[in-house]
Design a protein around this motif. Structure first.
Motif: not given
Length: 92
Positions: A18, A22, A26
């Motif tokens: 995760k 992420d 980004r």
């Protein structure tokens, strides 16, 4: 630091995956924002040819129409740097 995810517990592996996802999202979002900022910056600069003396007011209205605060701030920073580079002390 790298390690084999297979050595981690299922919870740690899920958390690490995760975290990596992420970071990737980004990075992709930042790239898209940079691309949009480049396009809008050049579009606004090209408006100088058409609007000439009224360009600053026109450019300000263009910035006001942008919904994204992050994009607006980036464009404002770039346009202010441009104004300084041509020795025209006027900020957006």
């Amino acid at each position: 630091m790298t390690w084999n995810l297979a050595n981690l517990s299922p919870e740690e592996r899920t958390a690490e995956e995760k975290k990596r996802l992420d970071a990737l999202l980004r990075h992709q979002t930042k790239g898209k924002l940079a691309s949009i900022a480049d396009r809008e910056y050049h579009r606004i600069l090209m408006g100088r040819l058409r609007h000439q003396k009224l360009w600053v007011g026109w450019a300000q209205r263009q910035l006001d129409d942008i919904e994204s605060d992050e994009l607006r701030d980036e464009l404002r920073r770039r346009l202010n740097a441009f104004q300084v580079s041509i020795a025209a002390p006027r900020s957006f």
